[in-house]
Design a protein around this motif. Structure first.
Motif, PDB file in Angstrom:
ATOM      1  N   LEU A 350       0.833  -1.210   0.000  1.00  0.00           N
ATOM      2  CA  LEU A 350       0.000   0.000   0.000  1.00  0.00           C
ATOM      3  C   LEU A 350       0.867   1.259   0.000  1.00  0.00           C
ATOM      4  N   LEU A 351       1.964   1.234   0.738  1.00  0.00           N
ATOM      5  CA  LEU A 351       2.874   2.386   0.762  1.00  0.00           C
ATOM      6  C   LEU A 351       3.463   2.646  -0.622  1.00  0.00           C
ATOM      7  N   ILE A 353       2.342   1.719  -3.575  1.00  0.00           N
ATOM      8  CA  ILE A 353       1.317   2.145  -4.534  1.00  0.00           C
ATOM      9  C   ILE A 353       0.841   3.568  -4.236  1.00  0.00           C
ATOM     10  N   SER A 354       0.753   3.923  -2.949  1.00  0.00           N
ATOM     11  CA  SER A 354       0.243   5.246  -2.579  1.00  0.00           C
ATOM     12  C   SER A 354       1.268   6.345  -2.809  1.00  0.00           C
ATOM     13  N   PHE A 355       2.530   6.122  -2.394  1.00  0.00           N
ATOM     14  CA  PHE A 355       3.551   7.178  -2.488  1.00  0.00           C
ATOM     15  C   PHE A 355       4.240   7.186  -3.854  1.00  0.00           C
ATOM     16  N   ARG A 356       4.326   6.023  -4.521  1.00  0.00           N
ATOM     17  CA  ARG A 356       4.756   5.887  -5.912  1.00  0.00           C
ATOM     18  C   ARG A 356       6.243   6.120  -6.161  1.00  0.00           C
TER      19      ARG A 356
END
Length: 619
Positions: A350-351, A353-356
């Protein structure tokens, strides 16, 4: 010594060893960018060098690593040591809460480290070919999923490769650095602390903000202390001073030398990925592959650390029982905890994918590390004055220097809270709430059960005359070594019989890592076929009740599992208005209790010899 040093290089220094991929870059191209000119480059390099000296060399290697708990290190081991020596002091409770919060912050750190490390390495592909940019995110996610998937198989065999790979990695770091330093040796003057001072004098607030990125160069310092039990203080200290520190600084200085030799326009392009641009174009792809392997190793060390910290927290009573699988017959430290593994994997993915990008993740990184470092300074202050008996006038200046550095870095990282620093803080506060709720609820539950228990002498005298005795041995597990277990009272109430031999068994976890075999078992004869056995374990050990009973010869005939029944009490909590915890915490504790690993599996009891008896408890 050489083998231990090689092992330490492969495991202990993975986190701090991968910092050159992003630490120097983020100081100039992060959320608070600086122009890559001479004053800023020399100032940042000077800050990195002296941070490594003060935080890693002096604070951790020279001081904190001497504060071992029977050879073990880490916040929880240090906390157990302090708690044992100062349990009657009025400020002990505050110190315990600080130590627990440091442990809670570790979980936030263990989520960000694999994400930023692997992502920063895979981003190096864009220096080989710009068209690889769309592949960075999927590749990073794929590598991370593969890493977490193999955890169940254990890391013993893979671990044999860690040392040599990291040895090559650090040698490459040093070689690339030296190559550019030779072309511009002027960069070596950055080792003079005056350039760090001048950076602050001329830039002020922007230099303070830069500390939020400079601290990325020392993330992983706490791993030296946490892994001390596996390799020993001397091999870790020697490896750091002789090999790792020189290799890291040569690489940082090489990045600075490369930028100093370029004009401003070129430097502004280079600063977005200086680590990979140190290598000639033909060698960048091998460097990307080597860096990715190093980040996987660093991530592996953090994941294994999360397993180890969780096991310690379970044994010390801060986390409910979880299923723990041993992946090596020869090493007690090789463990796998499915709940922690898959929880970490979900959060890490999730980190990513979220921060990219690793730059975005760098904004979230650091605050958990600096918070834990500041707490370690508080703990070591107690050790120096209370445990080691240092004079306050000797200890105070040293503690003041460490506290000033830690608080400066923590303050600089607080400015990154809106940009992502909120994440490790949120995880830390959630973990802290869970840890303290479990510890407090467990203490309250034990206290309520103790209040309702019947004295042993009264029970033995009254029950023996009225109950029918049946062949065999009954083992009643109880958390306190006083009074009669509720399971025994319920069994007598419903079945109206007692076994010929009745064992009241308590497993105690000491605040030391390991307990001597001679101190493992104590047995007291209560008369009329009743015995009280207390089995002692250290917080690094794995309880195995049947194995201990099989070796016990002081409580009547030898134990035979086919003639032995284990009785366990399963409590159902009823939230009440009793003073103790808020209702919402009582409900949270009740949920944690329901989802804890059963005592049968945790203590390795034979499944076909266990009887569970339920009871209701108000806390």
């Amino acid at each position: 010594m050489a083998a231990l040093m090689l092992g330490a290089i492969g495991v202990v220094f993975g986190d701090i060893g991968t910092s050159p991929l992003y630490a120097f870059r983020e100081t100039f191209a992060g959320h608070h960018p600086l122009p890559p000119d001479e004053i800023h480059i020399l100032g940042v390099l000077s800050l990195i060098f002296w941070s490594m000296m003060v935080v890693v060399t002096f604070k951790y290697v020279a001081i904190i690593m001497r504060a071992d708990n029977k050879g073990e290190g880490g916040s929880l081991a240090l906390l157990a040591l302090i708690n044992r020596k100062t349990e009657n002091k009025r400020w002990t409770k505050g110190i315990v809460l600080l130590g627990v919060f440091a442990t809670a912050l570790f979980y936030g750190d263990s989520m960000i480290t694999p994400a930023i490390s692997v992502l920063s390495a895979v981003e190096g592909l864009t220096t080989v070919e710009a068209r690889f940019a769309p592949l960075v995110l999927p590749l990073a996610v794929g590598i991370l999923i593969g890493l977490f998937t193999i955890q169940a198989r254990g890391t013993a065999k893979v671990g044999l490769l860690f040392g040599p790979i990291m040895l090559v990695y650090f040698a490459v770091l040093a070689t690339l650095g030296v190559w550019h330093i030779v072309g511009n040796p002027h960069v070596l003057i950055a080792l003079n602390p005056w350039y760090a001072v001048r950076f602050f004098l001329e830039e002020g607030y922007f230099a303070f903000l830069a500390m939020g990125s400079v601290v990325l160069a020392v993330t992983g310092a706490e791993a030296l202390y946490a892994d001390m039990g596996h390799f020993g203080r001397k091999p870790i200290g020697v490896s750091w001073l002789v090999f790792v520190l020189p290799a890291l600084m040569l690489n940082y200085l090489g990045q600075g030398a490369m930028l100093l030799s370029q004009n401003m326009a070129t430097a502004l392009r280079t600063i977005h990925n200086p680590f990979f641009l140190l290598a000639p174009e033909m060698l960048r792809l091998p460097l990307v592959i080597l860096a990715t392997m190093a980040t996987v190793i660093a991530s592996q060390a953090v994941i294994s650390g999360a397993f180890s910290v969780t096991q310690q927290a379970i044994q010390l009573g801060f986390i409910p029982r979880l299923r723990i699988t041993h992946t090596s017959a020869g090493s007690i430290g090789q463990i796998y905890i499915p709940a922690i593994n898959w929880g970490l994997m979900v959060m890490v993915i999730l980190l990513v994918i979220s921060f990219r990008t690793s730059s975005n993740l760098a904004a979230a990184y650091g605050i958990a590390v600096t918070g834990a470092m500041a707490i370690d300074t508080c703990l070591i202050a107690v050790v120096l004055i209370q445990l080691w008996g240092w004079k306050k006038w000797v200890a105070a200046p040293l503690i003041a220097v460490f506290a000033a550095v830690d608080l400066a870095y923590f303050g600089a990282n607080l400015t990154k809270v809106p940009d992502g620093g909120w994440f490790p803080l949120l995880i830390g506060f959630i973990a802290f709430t869970l840890l303290t709720t479990w510890a407090r609820g467990r203490a309250l539950m034990i206290d309520r059960l103790r209040q309702a228990s019947m004295p042993v002498k009264v029970f033995v005298q009254s029950a023996v005359n009225s109950a029918v005795r049946v062949p065999g041995t009954a083992v009643f597990m109880t958390s306190q070594a006083q009074g009669m277990p509720h399971a025994l009272l319920h069994n007598l109430k419903h079945n109206k019989c007692l076994h010929e031999r009745v064992i009241l068994l308590t497993v105690k976890i000491a605040d030391v890592p390991y307990v001597r075999t001679t101190e493992r078992v104590t047995c007291a004869d209560l008369g009329q076929g009743f015995f009280r056995i207390v089995i002692n374990y250290g917080f690094m050990e794995d309880p195995d009740v049947p194995a201990v009973l099989a070796d016990t010869q002081t409580c009547g005939p030898a134990f035979k599992m086919m003639d032995t029944s284990f009785f366990l009490a399963r409590q159902t909590l009823l939230p009440s208005e009793h003073p103790g915890m808020a209702i919402w915490r009582e409900k949270l504790f009740s949920w944690m209790l329901r989802n804890a690993e059963s005592a049968m599996e945790f203590f390795k009891l034979p499944t076909n010899r266990v009887v569970e008896l339920g009871s209701q408890v108000e806390i």
